[in-house]
Design a protein around this motif. Structure first.
Motif, PDB file in Angstrom:
ATOM      1  N   GLY A 114       0.652  -1.116   0.056  1.00  0.00           N
ATOM      2  CA  GLY A 114      -0.026   0.055  -0.073  1.00  0.00           C
ATOM      3  C   GLY A 114       0.777   1.462  -0.012  1.00  0.00           C
ATOM      4  N   CYS A 115       0.085   2.389   0.179  1.00  0.00           N
ATOM      5  CA  CYS A 115       0.914   3.675   0.253  1.00  0.00           C
ATOM      6  C   CYS A 115       1.723   3.961   1.526  1.00  0.00           C
ATOM      7  CB  CYS A 115      -0.077   4.940  -0.140  1.00  0.00           C
ATOM      8  SG  CYS A 115      -0.904   5.547   1.188  1.00  0.00           S
ATOM      9  N   PRO A 116       2.717   4.641   1.266  1.00  0.00           N
ATOM     10  CA  PRO A 116       3.562   4.914   2.836  1.00  0.00           C
ATOM     11  C   PRO A 116       2.908   5.694   3.777  1.00  0.00           C
ATOM     12  CG  PRO A 116       4.457   6.081   0.896  1.00  0.00           C
ATOM     13  CD  PRO A 116       3.274   5.163   0.265  1.00  0.00           C
ATOM     14  N   HIS A 117       1.687   6.431   3.432  1.00  0.00           N
ATOM     15  CA  HIS A 117       1.279   7.442   4.297  1.00  0.00           C
ATOM     16  C   HIS A 117       0.250   6.334   5.377  1.00  0.00           C
ATOM     17  CE1 HIS A 117       2.427   9.604   0.847  1.00  0.00           C
ATOM     18  NE2 HIS A 117       2.759  10.561   1.728  1.00  0.00           N
ATOM     19  N   VAL A 125      -9.311   8.473   8.357  1.00  0.00           N
ATOM     20  CA  VAL A 125      -9.689   7.059   8.525  1.00  0.00           C
ATOM     21  C   VAL A 125     -10.953   6.951   7.444  1.00  0.00           C
ATOM     22  CG1 VAL A 125     -10.688   5.139   9.680  1.00  0.00           C
ATOM     23  CG2 VAL A 125      -8.671   6.640  10.566  1.00  0.00           C
ATOM     24  N   GLY A 126     -10.854   5.957   6.635  1.00  0.00           N
ATOM     25  CA  GLY A 126     -11.911   5.761   5.805  1.00  0.00           C
ATOM     26  C   GLY A 126     -11.972   6.217   4.344  1.00  0.00           C
ATOM     27  N   GLU A 127     -11.038   7.106   4.215  1.00  0.00           N
ATOM     28  CA  GLU A 127     -10.944   8.008   3.017  1.00  0.00           C
ATOM     29  C   GLU A 127      -9.441   7.243   2.220  1.00  0.00           C
ATOM     30  OE1 GLU A 127     -10.585  12.095   3.354  1.00  0.00           O
ATOM     31  OE2 GLU A 127     -12.874  12.014   4.310  1.00  0.00           O
ATOM     32  N   ASP A 128      -9.569   7.492   0.940  1.00  0.00           N
ATOM     33  CA  ASP A 128      -8.276   7.227   0.123  1.00  0.00           C
ATOM     34  C   ASP A 128      -7.020   8.330   0.468  1.00  0.00           C
ATOM     35  OD1 ASP A 128      -8.989   4.713  -1.094  1.00  0.00           O
ATOM     36  OD2 ASP A 128     -10.325   6.079  -2.458  1.00  0.00           O
ATOM     37  N   CYS A 129      -6.014   7.736   0.317  1.00  0.00           N
ATOM     38  CA  CYS A 129      -4.757   8.602   0.597  1.00  0.00           C
ATOM     39  C   CYS A 129      -4.708   9.704  -0.537  1.00  0.00           C
ATOM     40  CB  CYS A 129      -3.544   7.842   0.431  1.00  0.00           C
ATOM     41  SG  CYS A 129      -1.971   8.987   0.716  1.00  0.00           S
ATOM     42  N   TRP A 135      -3.421   3.884  -5.169  1.00  0.00           N
ATOM     43  CA  TRP A 135      -4.041   2.968  -4.272  1.00  0.00           C
ATOM     44  C   TRP A 135      -5.453   3.224  -3.901  1.00  0.00           C
ATOM     45  CZ3 TRP A 135      -1.013  -1.037  -3.685  1.00  0.00           C
ATOM     46  CH2 TRP A 135       0.329  -1.109  -3.582  1.00  0.00           C
ATOM     47  N   LYS A 136      -5.727   4.144  -4.662  1.00  0.00           N
ATOM     48  CA  LYS A 136      -7.360   4.486  -4.527  1.00  0.00           C
ATOM     49  C   LYS A 136      -8.229   3.242  -4.633  1.00  0.00           C
ATOM     50  CE  LYS A 136     -11.191   7.497  -5.948  1.00  0.00           C
ATOM     51  NZ  LYS A 136     -11.673   8.397  -6.761  1.00  0.00           N
ATOM     52  N   GLY A 140      -6.546  -0.092   3.145  1.00  0.00           N
ATOM     53  CA  GLY A 140      -6.983   0.254   4.438  1.00  0.00           C
ATOM     54  C   GLY A 140      -8.414  -0.093   4.359  1.00  0.00           C
ATOM     55  N   SER A 141      -9.250   0.921   5.316  1.00  0.00           N
ATOM     56  CA  SER A 141     -10.692   0.909   5.535  1.00  0.00           C
ATOM     57  C   SER A 141     -11.368   1.020   4.464  1.00  0.00           C
ATOM     58  CB  SER A 141     -11.060   1.497   6.818  1.00  0.00           C
ATOM     59  OG  SER A 141     -10.651   2.707   6.555  1.00  0.00           O
ATOM     60  N   ASN A 142     -10.797   1.684   3.473  1.00  0.00           N
ATOM     61  CA  ASN A 142     -11.700   2.106   2.221  1.00  0.00           C
ATOM     62  C   ASN A 142     -11.485   1.143   1.232  1.00  0.00           C
ATOM     63  OD1 ASN A 142     -13.315   4.085   1.306  1.00  0.00           O
ATOM     64  ND2 ASN A 142     -11.753   5.137   0.086  1.00  0.00           N
ATOM     65  N   GLN A 143     -10.852   0.103   1.499  1.00  0.00           N
ATOM     66  CA  GLN A 143     -10.553  -1.175   0.229  1.00  0.00           C
ATOM     67  C   GLN A 143     -11.845  -1.575  -0.216  1.00  0.00           C
ATOM     68  OE1 GLN A 143      -8.195  -4.334   2.047  1.00  0.00           O
ATOM     69  NE2 GLN A 143      -8.221  -5.317  -0.066  1.00  0.00           N
TER      70      GLN A 143
END
Length: 145
Positions: A114-117, A125-129, A135-136, A140-143
């Motif tokens: 995933g992304c380094p952020h 939380v819950g959004e794309d970086c 990685w959109k 994370g929780s937005n997968q």
């Protein structure tokens, strides 16, 4: 342990970082008894290495962990650099980190996970970086499943 409800496209429950269909799914479907992953049980202390980057080609962050025993809290150390995979100082520090804790086995992701952020720290939380459009919807929780 493989769960009955694992979808073929979910990350493999064995922790390999691969999709279930490319890892333990066929072993389970073939009736592999006992350890579905075909791997030896972990030897503690155990090390983990996870790779992260703005896309699947460029690695800019390594997160290493050490688990002293099965129920221990993970000891985590992170490195961030543009040349992280070829930087001798970082490679030496990673090796020293594992030696310091007496690591006997290491599990490593095959590529960037995933992304380094960090969700919740670098973005909501819950959004794309917002910094890593590659990685959109993929982490994370937005997968998206």
């Amino acid at each position: 342990m493989v769960h009955e409800r694992s979808s073929r496209n979910d990350p493999c429950p064995c922790g390999s970082g691969k999709k279930y269909k490319h890892c333990c799914y066929n072993k389970r479907a073939a009736g592999d008894p006992g350890q579905e992953s075909g791997r030896q049980p972990p030897k503690y202390p155990m090390g983990t290495v996870a790779l992260y980057g703005p896309n699947d080609k460029s690695t800019t962050k390594i997160a290493a962990g050490v688990m002293l025993h099965g129920s221990a809290e993970m000891i985590i150390k992170r490195w961030v650099a543009t040349d992280i995979m070829t930087n001798p100082k970082i490679q030496r520090e990673l090796n020293d980190f594992f030696q310091e804790h007496g690591v006997k086995s290491v599990i490593m992701s095959e590529g960037n996970m995933g992304c380094p952020h960090e969700e919740g720290q670098d973005f909501t939380v819950g959004e794309d970086c917002p910094f890593c459009p590659f990685w959109k919807g993929k982490q994370g929780s937005n997968q998206k499943r």
